[in-house]
Design an enzyme around this catalytic site. Sequence first.
Site, PDB file in Angstrom:
ATOM      1  N   HIS A 160      36.391  37.867  46.109  1.00 14.95           N
ATOM      2  CA  HIS A 160      35.083  38.497  46.318  1.00 14.95           C
ATOM      3  C   HIS A 160      34.653  38.234  47.756  1.00 14.95           C
ATOM      4  O   HIS A 160      34.138  39.137  48.401  1.00 14.95           O
ATOM      5  CB  HIS A 160      34.059  37.964  45.318  1.00 14.95           C
ATOM      6  CG  HIS A 160      32.740  38.655  45.418  1.00 14.95           C
ATOM      7  ND1 HIS A 160      32.620  40.027  45.304  1.00 14.95           N
ATOM      8  CD2 HIS A 160      31.489  38.198  45.649  1.00 14.95           C
ATOM      9  CE1 HIS A 160      31.355  40.369  45.463  1.00 14.95           C
ATOM     10  NE2 HIS A 160      30.639  39.275  45.678  1.00 14.95           N
ATOM     11  N   CYS A 163      27.744  44.495  42.790  1.00 13.89           N
ATOM     12  CA  CYS A 163      28.993  44.359  43.549  1.00 13.89           C
ATOM     13  C   CYS A 163      30.223  44.139  42.676  1.00 13.89           C
ATOM     14  O   CYS A 163      31.342  44.096  43.193  1.00 13.89           O
ATOM     15  CB  CYS A 163      28.828  43.237  44.559  1.00 13.89           C
ATOM     16  SG  CYS A 163      27.313  43.434  45.515  1.00 13.89           S
ATOM     17  N   HIS A 170      31.261  44.574  53.095  1.00  8.82           N
ATOM     18  CA  HIS A 170      30.959  44.455  51.666  1.00  8.82           C
ATOM     19  C   HIS A 170      30.518  45.823  51.154  1.00  8.82           C
ATOM     20  O   HIS A 170      29.429  46.289  51.475  1.00  8.82           O
ATOM     21  CB  HIS A 170      29.865  43.412  51.460  1.00  8.82           C
ATOM     22  CG  HIS A 170      29.653  43.045  50.022  1.00  8.82           C
ATOM     23  ND1 HIS A 170      30.153  43.788  48.973  1.00  8.82           N
ATOM     24  CD2 HIS A 170      28.995  41.992  49.446  1.00  8.82           C
ATOM     25  CE1 HIS A 170      29.801  43.237  47.836  1.00  8.82           C
ATOM     26  NE2 HIS A 170      29.110  42.138  48.092  1.00  8.82           N
TER      27      HIS A 170
END
Lengths: 334, 395
Positions: free
Chosen positions: B288, B154, B323
Amino acid sequence: MNHRNTTDLVVTGLAVVEAEGFDHRTALGRRGYKYLPLAAQYFLAAARRAQDGPGEAAREATDPRRRAATVGTNSAAVALHAAMDRTVLEAGADDLSPLTAPYFSINTYITKLAVEQSLKGFNITCTSPRTAGVEALETGVRSLAAGRADWLLAGATEAGLPPGAPGAAHSEAGAVALVLERAEAVAARGGTALGRLAARTFFLPPRTAAGPDGARRAADRIAEALAALGHPEDGDAPVTAVLDDSPVGRAVAAALGDRARPVPAGAGCLAPLRQLAGQLTAGPGPRAVVTAAAEGNVGVCVTTAAAPGEPAAAPEERAAGRPATAEQPADAGR
Amino acid sequence: MDDVVITGLGVLSCLGSGVEAYWKGLHAARSAPRRIPAPNADMPHPSMYLVPDEDLPAGPAEQDGLPLGRGSQFALEAARQAVADAGADSLAALDPARVAVSVSTGMGDADLHEGWRPAGPAGTDRWAPAFPAAAVVAGWFGAEGPSTSISNACSASGYALTVAADQIRSGEADVVIVGGTEACSRVAMACFNRLGAMDPERCRPFATGRRGTLFGEGAAVMVVESAEHARRRGAPRAYAALAGSGWSCDAYHATAPEPTGAEIGRGMRQALEEAGAAPSDVAFVVPHGTGTELNDVVESETLATVLGGTTTPVYNLKALVGHTGSAAGAFGALTSALLLHHGTVPGNVDIGEQDPRCTVSLPTAAAPTRGRFGLVNAYAFGGNNISLVLQEARL
């Protein structure tokens, strides 16, 4: 960030781990590794072996925030993904093991290594067929040149492909790990180096490679890369070519001609780094590995093995003709 | 060395296709997860933020014999948009050897591979797990510089952006087409379900009731180059400069963040220092912020420490687009570039009650930016952290 105008890196350790006969209990320890994916086990074992002897102390002498790792792989997770998917298809996600579930993500394959050896600078995983290991070296060396770390563990790892998977007939398994450090630091502690290396990659579009100009274009680009990496222009230095039979592979083979020793490519990125490791232990002198994949990626790596016991010279002593140097412009501060 | 600037944007997400649709979507602040199209998705929570059916690229199914799935097609579409936005004619006139490509992905064309498995052998050896997304972009453009796929989960495309800047600053490339792409994957979805990290309702980072994250698919691609190069070739604009970055690794756990935030804090400080930005210069943060329990708490606490308080607006992107995995860093940077370019921070999605441990500022009304810098965080399994600082820029 610690910017440097030039970075002279030397290889101070390397190890090759073969999958055949590998046992994680023998190679890594009796507890804690059973659920680690095979490619992660191979790379961890190779990383440890590459630091045998004084290598471990050299790592420990480096601030953990200045230690880093880069690894290349193509198919390390393919068999695990296939097994996980089979579980989902046959029984559902609830039957997946929570111990292996994190490893669907390929970057977790160097986490155990990072934790065990406290590599807090950065970890980067490059993924591509054939060139990922070369990319790991290129990216790692560039990042050290940019001042992001001082000590680098770089290499490649692959696990075998499951039967029936595309490329399974040429499956690769095992790992290669190399330790790179600043020559200045190695010289200061009286250490020795195996040699130097430098890597570049480029892209040869498959349709260009397949066209009438493909071999000439490949030759131009390889010559540029070899020159940039300091490979001697006299044509006598050995070149090993790890290529497949794709249009890209054929264009690169034609470009290299008889000067290259051909080695069959596998499905992953391991073979080029195996060749590179062999070159660094084959006696003094410059050599090169060239590799390419059907997708268009091409990797060039130049090695200069040191004589046995040769000290890692201080940068100023090797200022002329240094083959394995990553350079940053003098005003590269950010 | 001259600044490295972002001169072209391309984006595909649950908000639609193209930068205009994306910017409108950020202001509308409405989205909803849908059931993934993968067959046999036998798992408790099989939903994510999907690209609308009408915005799915029409293909291609293959390029130069390489079969392509959803991830590569998304990357190609976003790259086409970014190149057009940056001035396709002057980019096409460049020496192709000076153009590099870097497209990050975790699961690549998983839909393709996961479709093969129940159906039997693929019938081709032309396949690679992740690299095709970069290869298809490089092949389409004819780029002959390095073509790379960094797969740091990620945080991957955040790393790709800074590697691109390094390539430009070291003289290896003049232009880099860089970003990330992620598409629905039965395996990835199943693993997050098994880890208990999937919110059954929606992605709601920093909310009291959050129960994990929820994936989003799409691609975010940018054209980056030095400001001097952009001026010389007549680029239409610079959205923002890549002013600073900070890399770190927790070296702590395969999935859990290090609870003190020491390494993510180091990354943020390093990025700010490189950019020459004081905490008071930061106009906003794109965090994030995944919606997972510990990440949001640790990131909130560390942001408060690094920025010296909790008043800096936080743009809660994942609450809107989900996400996006390996594309998340690129989505954060692209969004940050748009916010700086327009001088506006759109209002956040209402997440409901905010977790009192997450003392970040989440305004739901749009407001002008107050500061020249945007901070972007991207973290990943394995403790692979990156922070980016983007700065207002003009050519």
